[in-house]
Design an enzyme around this catalytic site. Structure first.
Site, PDB file in Angstrom:
ATOM      1  N   GLU A  94     -21.679  11.983 -16.953  1.00 12.20           N
ATOM      2  CA  GLU A  94     -21.909  12.644 -15.676  1.00 12.20           C
ATOM      3  C   GLU A  94     -21.672  11.743 -14.464  1.00 12.20           C
ATOM      4  O   GLU A  94     -21.027  12.121 -13.503  1.00 12.20           O
ATOM      5  CB  GLU A  94     -23.349  13.153 -15.659  1.00 12.20           C
ATOM      6  CG  GLU A  94     -23.575  14.172 -14.591  1.00 12.20           C
ATOM      7  CD  GLU A  94     -25.008  14.665 -14.638  1.00 12.20           C
ATOM      8  OE1 GLU A  94     -25.396  15.302 -13.678  1.00 12.20           O
ATOM      9  OE2 GLU A  94     -25.705  14.398 -15.626  1.00 12.20           O
ATOM     10  N   ASP A  95     -22.163  10.499 -14.545  1.00 12.14           N
ATOM     11  CA  ASP A  95     -22.126   9.640 -13.371  1.00 12.14           C
ATOM     12  C   ASP A  95     -20.725   9.369 -12.854  1.00 12.14           C
ATOM     13  O   ASP A  95     -20.528   9.133 -11.678  1.00 12.14           O
ATOM     14  CB  ASP A  95     -22.786   8.292 -13.674  1.00 12.14           C
ATOM     15  CG  ASP A  95     -24.262   8.383 -13.422  1.00 12.14           C
ATOM     16  OD1 ASP A  95     -24.710   9.477 -13.060  1.00 12.14           O
ATOM     17  OD2 ASP A  95     -24.944   7.364 -13.603  1.00 12.14           O
ATOM     18  N   ASN A 105      -0.288  15.762   3.112  1.00 12.65           N
ATOM     19  CA  ASN A 105       0.380  14.707   2.359  1.00 12.65           C
ATOM     20  C   ASN A 105       0.853  15.272   1.037  1.00 12.65           C
ATOM     21  O   ASN A 105       0.239  16.212   0.552  1.00 12.65           O
ATOM     22  CB  ASN A 105      -0.636  13.596   2.021  1.00 12.65           C
ATOM     23  CG  ASN A 105      -0.741  12.570   3.114  1.00 12.65           C
ATOM     24  OD1 ASN A 105       0.242  12.246   3.762  1.00 12.65           O
ATOM     25  ND2 ASN A 105      -1.939  12.054   3.295  1.00 12.65           N
ATOM     26  N   ARG A 139      -7.260  10.320  -9.375  1.00 12.56           N
ATOM     27  CA  ARG A 139      -6.624  11.094  -8.296  1.00 12.56           C
ATOM     28  C   ARG A 139      -5.971  10.116  -7.353  1.00 12.56           C
ATOM     29  O   ARG A 139      -6.571   9.679  -6.382  1.00 12.56           O
ATOM     30  CB  ARG A 139      -7.667  11.865  -7.521  1.00 12.56           C
ATOM     31  CG  ARG A 139      -8.247  12.984  -8.300  1.00 12.56           C
ATOM     32  CD  ARG A 139      -9.047  13.854  -7.400  1.00 12.56           C
ATOM     33  NE  ARG A 139      -9.271  15.124  -8.067  1.00 12.56           N
ATOM     34  CZ  ARG A 139      -9.611  16.212  -7.433  1.00 12.56           C
ATOM     35  NH1 ARG A 139      -9.756  16.201  -6.128  1.00 12.56           N
ATOM     36  NH2 ARG A 139      -9.793  17.334  -8.084  1.00 12.56           N
ATOM     37  N   TYR A 170       0.878  -1.177   0.000  1.00 21.16           N
ATOM     38  CA  TYR A 170       0.000   0.000   0.000  1.00 21.16           C
ATOM     39  C   TYR A 170       0.915   1.226   0.000  1.00 21.16           C
ATOM     40  O   TYR A 170       2.035   1.155  -0.485  1.00 21.16           O
ATOM     41  CB  TYR A 170      -0.928  -0.103   1.224  1.00 21.16           C
ATOM     42  CG  TYR A 170      -2.046   0.910   1.257  1.00 21.16           C
ATOM     43  CD1 TYR A 170      -2.873   1.123   0.168  1.00 21.16           C
ATOM     44  CD2 TYR A 170      -2.292   1.639   2.414  1.00 21.16           C
ATOM     45  CE1 TYR A 170      -3.904   2.055   0.222  1.00 21.16           C
ATOM     46  CE2 TYR A 170      -3.334   2.570   2.469  1.00 21.16           C
ATOM     47  CZ  TYR A 170      -4.129   2.771   1.369  1.00 21.16           C
ATOM     48  OH  TYR A 170      -5.144   3.690   1.428  1.00 21.16           O
ATOM     49  N   LYS A 212      -5.414  -2.013  -1.796  1.00 22.45           N
ATOM     50  CA  LYS A 212      -6.387  -1.808  -0.716  1.00 22.45           C
ATOM     51  C   LYS A 212      -7.049  -3.131  -0.344  1.00 22.45           C
ATOM     52  O   LYS A 212      -7.221  -3.447   0.836  1.00 22.45           O
ATOM     53  CB  LYS A 212      -7.453  -0.797  -1.138  1.00 22.45           C
ATOM     54  CG  LYS A 212      -6.945   0.624  -1.023  1.00 22.45           C
ATOM     55  CD  LYS A 212      -7.996   1.657  -1.317  1.00 22.45           C
ATOM     56  CE  LYS A 212      -7.405   3.033  -1.036  1.00 22.45           C
ATOM     57  NZ  LYS A 212      -8.197   4.140  -1.535  1.00 22.45           N
ATOM     58  N   ASP A 241     -13.405   5.272   0.992  1.00 23.78           N
ATOM     59  CA  ASP A 241     -12.399   5.002   2.023  1.00 23.78           C
ATOM     60  C   ASP A 241     -11.459   6.191   2.231  1.00 23.78           C
ATOM     61  O   ASP A 241     -10.859   6.322   3.295  1.00 23.78           O
ATOM     62  CB  ASP A 241     -11.631   3.709   1.730  1.00 23.78           C
ATOM     63  CG  ASP A 241     -11.016   3.697   0.356  1.00 23.78           C
ATOM     64  OD1 ASP A 241     -10.543   4.745  -0.083  1.00 23.78           O
ATOM     65  OD2 ASP A 241     -11.015   2.630  -0.284  1.00 23.78           O
ATOM     66  N   ASP A 242     -11.332   7.065   1.231  1.00 27.97           N
ATOM     67  CA  ASP A 242     -10.487   8.250   1.432  1.00 27.97           C
ATOM     68  C   ASP A 242     -11.228   9.320   2.218  1.00 27.97           C
ATOM     69  O   ASP A 242     -10.755   9.787   3.245  1.00 27.97           O
ATOM     70  CB  ASP A 242     -10.018   8.827   0.089  1.00 27.97           C
ATOM     71  CG  ASP A 242      -8.834   8.039  -0.442  1.00 27.97           C
ATOM     72  OD1 ASP A 242      -8.086   7.484   0.390  1.00 27.97           O
ATOM     73  OD2 ASP A 242      -8.668   7.950  -1.659  1.00 27.97           O
TER      74      ASP A 242
HETATM   75  P1  NAI Z   1      -6.616  22.627  -0.557  1.00 32.41           P
HETATM   76  O1  NAI Z   1      -5.544  23.046  -1.505  1.00 32.41           O
HETATM   77  O2  NAI Z   1      -8.030  22.698  -0.979  1.00 32.41           O
HETATM   78  O3  NAI Z   1      -6.495  23.473   0.794  1.00 32.41           O
HETATM   79  C1  NAI Z   1      -5.316  24.010   1.272  1.00 32.41           C
HETATM   80  C2  NAI Z   1      -5.633  25.111   2.243  1.00 32.41           C
HETATM   81  O4  NAI Z   1      -4.420  25.603   2.802  1.00 32.41           O
HETATM   82  C3  NAI Z   1      -6.351  26.306   1.618  1.00 32.41           C
HETATM   83  O5  NAI Z   1      -7.346  26.779   2.496  1.00 32.41           O
HETATM   84  C4  NAI Z   1      -5.242  27.346   1.496  1.00 32.41           C
HETATM   85  O6  NAI Z   1      -5.728  28.685   1.552  1.00 32.41           O
HETATM   86  C5  NAI Z   1      -4.426  27.024   2.726  1.00 32.41           C
HETATM   87  N1  NAI Z   1      -3.079  27.558   2.632  1.00 32.41           N
HETATM   88  C6  NAI Z   1      -2.215  27.478   1.584  1.00 32.41           C
HETATM   89  N2  NAI Z   1      -1.100  28.171   1.851  1.00 32.41           N
HETATM   90  C7  NAI Z   1      -1.251  28.705   3.076  1.00 32.41           C
HETATM   91  C8  NAI Z   1      -0.445  29.530   3.906  1.00 32.41           C
HETATM   92  N3  NAI Z   1       0.760  29.934   3.512  1.00 32.41           N
HETATM   93  N4  NAI Z   1      -0.914  29.893   5.108  1.00 32.41           N
HETATM   94  C9  NAI Z   1      -2.124  29.472   5.533  1.00 32.41           C
HETATM   95  N5  NAI Z   1      -2.938  28.684   4.786  1.00 32.41           N
HETATM   96  C10 NAI Z   1      -2.499  28.317   3.586  1.00 32.41           C
HETATM   97  O7  NAI Z   1      -6.236  21.150  -0.121  1.00 32.41           O
HETATM   98  P2  NAI Z   1      -7.115  20.047   0.632  1.00 32.41           P
HETATM   99  O8  NAI Z   1      -7.775  19.145  -0.349  1.00 32.41           O
HETATM  100  O9  NAI Z   1      -7.974  20.676   1.666  1.00 32.41           O
HETATM  101  O10 NAI Z   1      -5.937  19.176   1.311  1.00 32.41           O
HETATM  102  C11 NAI Z   1      -4.981  19.794   2.142  1.00 32.41           C
HETATM  103  C12 NAI Z   1      -3.908  18.788   2.496  1.00 32.41           C
HETATM  104  O11 NAI Z   1      -4.459  17.823   3.338  1.00 32.41           O
HETATM  105  C13 NAI Z   1      -3.292  18.018   1.340  1.00 32.41           C
HETATM  106  O12 NAI Z   1      -1.912  17.946   1.544  1.00 32.41           O
HETATM  107  C14 NAI Z   1      -3.899  16.645   1.461  1.00 32.41           C
HETATM  108  O13 NAI Z   1      -3.021  15.653   0.978  1.00 32.41           O
HETATM  109  C15 NAI Z   1      -4.034  16.552   2.935  1.00 32.41           C
HETATM  110  N6  NAI Z   1      -4.995  15.580   3.398  1.00 32.41           N
HETATM  111  C16 NAI Z   1      -4.545  14.719   4.335  1.00 32.41           C
HETATM  112  C17 NAI Z   1      -5.369  13.787   4.866  1.00 32.41           C
HETATM  113  C18 NAI Z   1      -4.837  12.854   5.881  1.00 32.41           C
HETATM  114  O14 NAI Z   1      -5.393  11.844   6.107  1.00 32.41           O
HETATM  115  N7  NAI Z   1      -3.773  13.139   6.532  1.00 32.41           N
HETATM  116  C19 NAI Z   1      -6.780  13.701   4.439  1.00 32.41           C
HETATM  117  C20 NAI Z   1      -7.169  14.669   3.452  1.00 32.41           C
HETATM  118  C21 NAI Z   1      -6.281  15.585   2.958  1.00 32.41           C
END
Ligand code: NAI
Length: 579
Positions: free
Chosen positions: A227-228, A397, A160, A96, A178, A250-251
Site C-alpha cells: 500500500e505505502d 506535455n 510514471r 534533464y 534532477k 517536485d512534479d
Molecule cells: P487528464 O487526462 O486527466 O485531463 C485531460 C482533460 O482534458 C480532461 O478533463 C478531458 O475531458 C479534457 N479534454 C480531452 N479532450 C478534450 C477536448 N477535445 N475538448 C475539451 N477538453 C478535452 O490529464 P491531466 O493529468 O489533467 O494532464 C493534462 C495535461 O497537462 C497532460 O498533457 C500533462 O502532461 C499536462 N501537464 C502539464 C504540466 C506542466 O507543467 N506544463 C503539469 C501537469 C500536467
C-alpha cells in the site's frame, strides 16, 4: 613508492589526482611516480573545460551527449559541474528533459557504459531489500570515499516518467538528472545528493520481455500487497507524508508553483486589473483543476478577492463541453467545485463556443489535445482582448499534445500574447522587425532546486503550501526590467543560480514567519534583517532581505576554481588530519 608517502596518503592522493586529471601539479605527479607516464602539460581548469565542451559539441546526437556527460560525471565531477553551470541553458535539456527521457528508455542497454561497475551512483532498492534496508544504507555509506551523509534525496519508483509510462528500474535516470539540477542550478553539494530508485517491478511488457532489462523482472505489486508505495497515489502519498517528513513532490508542487509564478507575471503585465480577469481552462483533469485552485489562491491572498468571486473568474471546458451544474451528466467529483451555476440555459459544446460565451482574458490548456488552440481560437483571443494583452498558456506535455506553439500564438495575436507553455519552444523572430522574443516555459526546474536548497539550509519542520506560494511570488518578482519590457514571464534561464538563491531566500523567510524553523542562525538573520515582516505573521509575499539572500549565496556549492583549492578541499574531505 617514495618513503615519505605512507600507503593511505598515497591512496588519497591518487584518488584526488585522478580527478584533477591533466591539472595535476608537478609535485603530485612526482610523488605518485608519474613522470614520463602522462603528457607533460599541466593545465588549469578552464582549459579542461574548453576541451570537454569541444568534445561535447562534437557528438552528433543528444543521446551521445547525454552519455558523454554521464561518464564525465563519474570520472571528473568538478569538471562536469563546471561545464553544466557555465552552459546551463544548453546542457540542462540534455541531463534533464527531454533527453533524459530518451536515455531512460534505453537505460538498461547503456547503464554499464555510463558508470564503471561499483561506481556508487545512488540506491536501487528492491522489495527484498526493503526488509534489510539497514544493510543497503550501510553499503552506501561504505561506498562513499568522502565520509559525508546525504542531505537531499530524490526518490522514484519509475512508474510514471515524463509521459513515457512505466519504465521500472530505467527510471533511475530521473533522480540522477534532477539532482544534477539541484547542484548546478541551486548549489547543493553533489557529494551529499542521493538518487533512489524503488525497483519494485514494472508493468511494461516491453521491459519484462527485454533480455537486457536490469531491474526486477516482475509485475509491480498491487496496492493491497504494498500500500505505502502504490504507484497511482502520488497525491495521497504527499498528503500522508508532507507533515511527517521534510519532503515535497517536485512534479505536483513544483509544477504548480512555477505555473503560478508565470501567471502572476502575466496578470501584472496584461494591462487590466486582476479582478477583471476571466480565465478559461481547456481540460479539467487533475492538472487543470489543481492549477486553477492555485491561481485562485493568488487572487484571494494577493488581491483580497473573496472566495465566491474568485471562483467565478474561472470557466472550464472538458471533452463534453463547458462544465456547468445543469449540463445533464454526472460530473466527476473534482470538477464539481468549478461547475458554473450562472449559465441559465446556456451550454457550450466545445472550446469555440465557450470562447464566445466567456470572452476570456486568459486561455489555459491542460487538455492533451494537440493544436486545440488553432488559428481561429487564437485570432479570436486577440480580438476579444483588443485593449489588454491576451494570456495564452498551452501547458500540455509532451510536444505531441501541446495546444499550440509559441510561433502560432505570436502570429495570431499580432505578437501581443503573454505566453507560457509546458514544452520548450524555440525563440521567435518577429518577421516585420527582426526582434527576437523568448517564450516562457513553465518548467519546474525553476523552482524545485531552490525549494530543495532552502529546505536543506533552514530545515523547516515541513514545507507548506504558503511556502510554495512565497516561492511563486519570488519567481514573479525576479524578472528584471529588460525581461519585463520584452513581455517575458520567467527570468532568463542563464540567471538560474541567482534566481535559485532568491527563491530559496523567500522560502526560508516564509518558513521563519510561519514559526517552522528552529535553527537559531536563520532565525537571527531573518529577524534582524527583516524585523517588520516578522510582525505580519504568516503572510506570504515572497520577500527576502539582501542579508538573507547573501547568506544563501555563501552556502551554495560551486566547483573549485583552481587546482590548489580543489586539492585542499578534496584531501580535507577524505582525511581531515592528513592535509
Ligand atoms: P487528464 O487526462 O486527466 O485531463 C485531460 C482533460 O482534458 C480532461 O478533463 C478531458 O475531458 C479534457 N479534454 C480531452 N479532450 C478534450 C477536448 N477535445 N475538448 C475539451 N477538453 C478535452 O490529464 P491531466 O493529468 O489533467 O494532464 C493534462 C495535461 O497537462 C497532460 O498533457 C500533462 O502532461 C499536462 N501537464 C502539464 C504540466 C506542466 O507543467 N506544463 C503539469 C501537469 C500536467
Amino acid at each position: 613508492m617514495s618513503d615519505e608517502i605512507g600507503g593511505s596518503r598515497r591512496n588519497s592522493m591518487e584518488l584526488v589526482g585522478a580527478k584533477a586529471g591533466t591539472a595535476m601539479p608537478v609535485e603530485m605527479r612526482q610523488a605518485l611516480n608519474l613522470r614520463g607516464l602522462v603528457p607533460c602539460s599541466v593545465e588549469n581548469f578552464s582549459k579542461q573545460e574548453l576541451r570537454a565542451y569541444e568534445q561535447l559539441m562534437a557528438k552528433s546526437t543528444n543521446l551521445e551527449k547525454y552519455e558523454f556527460l554521464a561518464i564525465l560525471r563519474s570520472t571528473h565531477i568538478n569538471l562536469f559541474f563546471r561545464l553544466v553551470i557555465r552552459h546551463f541553458k544548453e546542457i540542462a535539456p540534455i541531463i534533464y528533459t527531454p533527453t533524459v527521457g530518451e536515455a531512460c528508455l534505453s537505460y538498461s542497454h547503456i547503464y554499464p557504459f555510463l558508470y564503471p561497475f561499483r561506481t556508487s551512483i545512488g540506491m536501487f532498492i528492491t522489495l527484498d531489500d526493503v526488509h534489510s534496508i539497514d544493510v543497503v544504507i550501510e553499503n552506501y555509506c561504505l561506498s562513499m570515499i568522502e565520509m559525508v551523509h546525504p542531505e537531499i534525496a530524490v526518490v522514484t519508483d519509475g512508474s510514471r516518467i515524463l509521459g513515457l509510462g512505466d519504465l521500472g528500474v530505467n527510471g533511475m535516470g530521473i533522480p540522477i538528472g534532477k539532482l544534477q539540477l539541484y547542484v548546478a542550478a541551486a548549489g547543493l553539494n553533489p557529494r551529499r545528493t542521493l538518487p533512489i530508485t524503488l525497483d519494485f517491478g514494472t508493468n511494461s511488457k516491453r521491459y519484462l520481455n527485454d533480455p537486457l532489462y536490469l531491474g526486477t523482472r516482475e509485475e509491480r505489486p498491487d496496492d493491497e500487497t504494498f500500500e505505502d508505495f502504490s504507484t497511482d497515489h502520488a497525491f495521497g502519498l504527499l498528503d500522508q507524508w508532507r507533515d511527517k517528513a521534510l519532503c515535497f513532490n517536485d512534479d505536483i508542487q513544483g509544477t504548480g508553483c512555477v505555473i503560478l509564478g508565470g501567471f502572476i507575471s502575466a496578470v501584472e503585465q496584461a494591462g487590466i486589473p486582476p479582478h477583471d480577469q476571466r480565465i478559461l481552462f481547456m481540460g479539467a483533469g487533475a492538472a487543470g483543476v489543481g492549477v486553477a485552485k492555485q491561481i485562485m489562491d493568488y487572487f484571494m491572498i494577493e488581491h483580497n478577492i473573496p472566495e465566491d468571486k474568485a471562483k467565478a473568474m474561472f470557466w472550464f471546458v472538458d471533452s463534453h463541453g463547458m462544465i456547468t451544474a445543469n449540463r445533464g451528466d454526472k460530473l466527476a467529483q473534482h470538477k464539481v467545485y468549478f461547475a458554473r451555476h450562472d449559465n441559465g440555459n446556456m451550454q457550450c459544446k466545445d472550446l469555440e463556443e465557450a470562447l464566445e460565451y466567456v470572452k476570456p482574458t486568459a486561455l489555459i490548456g491542460l487538455s492533451t489535445v494537440y493544436k486545440a488552440f488553432n488559428e481561429k481560437i487564437l485570432t479570436r483571443m486577440n480580438e476579444i482582448n483588443a485593449k489588454a494583452r491576451p494570456i495564452v498558456f498551452p501547458l500540455s506535455n509532451p510536444a505531441t499534445k501541446e495546444e499550440c506553439s509559441f510561433e502560432e500564438a505570436m502570429r495570431c495575436t499580432n505578437n501581443r500574447v503573454l505566453f507560457a507553455s509546458g514544452t520548450a519552444f524555440p525563440e521567435y523572430t518577429i518577421p516585420e522587425t527582426g526582434e527576437l522574443r523568448v517564450p516562457g516555459q513553465g518548467n519546474n526546474m525553476y523552482v524545485f532546486p531552490a525549494v530543495g536548497l532552502g529546505a536543506v539550509l533552514c530545515k523547516p519542520a515541513r514545507i507548506t503550501d504558503t511556502m510554495f506560494y512565497a516561492v511563486s511570488k519570488a519567481l514573479a518578482n525576479s524578472l528584471d526590467e529588460e525581461e519585463k519590457s520584452l513581455g517575458e514571464l520567467y527570468p532568463r534561464i542563464e540567471r538560474i543560480r541567482q534566481i535559485s538563491a532568491e527563491l530559496a531566500a523567500a522560502l526560508i523567510v516564509q518558513a521563519v514567519r510561519e514559526g517552522l524553523v528552529k535553527d537559531q542562525h536563520w532565525l537571527d538573520i531573518v529577524k534582524n534583517s527583516m524585523p517588520e515582516v516578522m510582525d505580519e505573521g504568516g503572510k506570504a509575499d515572497g520577500c527576502f532581505s539582501r542579508r538573507v539572500v547573501g547568506e544563501v549565496k555563501t552556502l551554495m556549492w560551486s566547483p573549485p576554481d583552481s587546482v590548489e583549492q580543489y586539492i585542499v578541499e578534496a584531501m580535507t574531505a577524505i582525511d581531515p588530519d592528513d592535509v
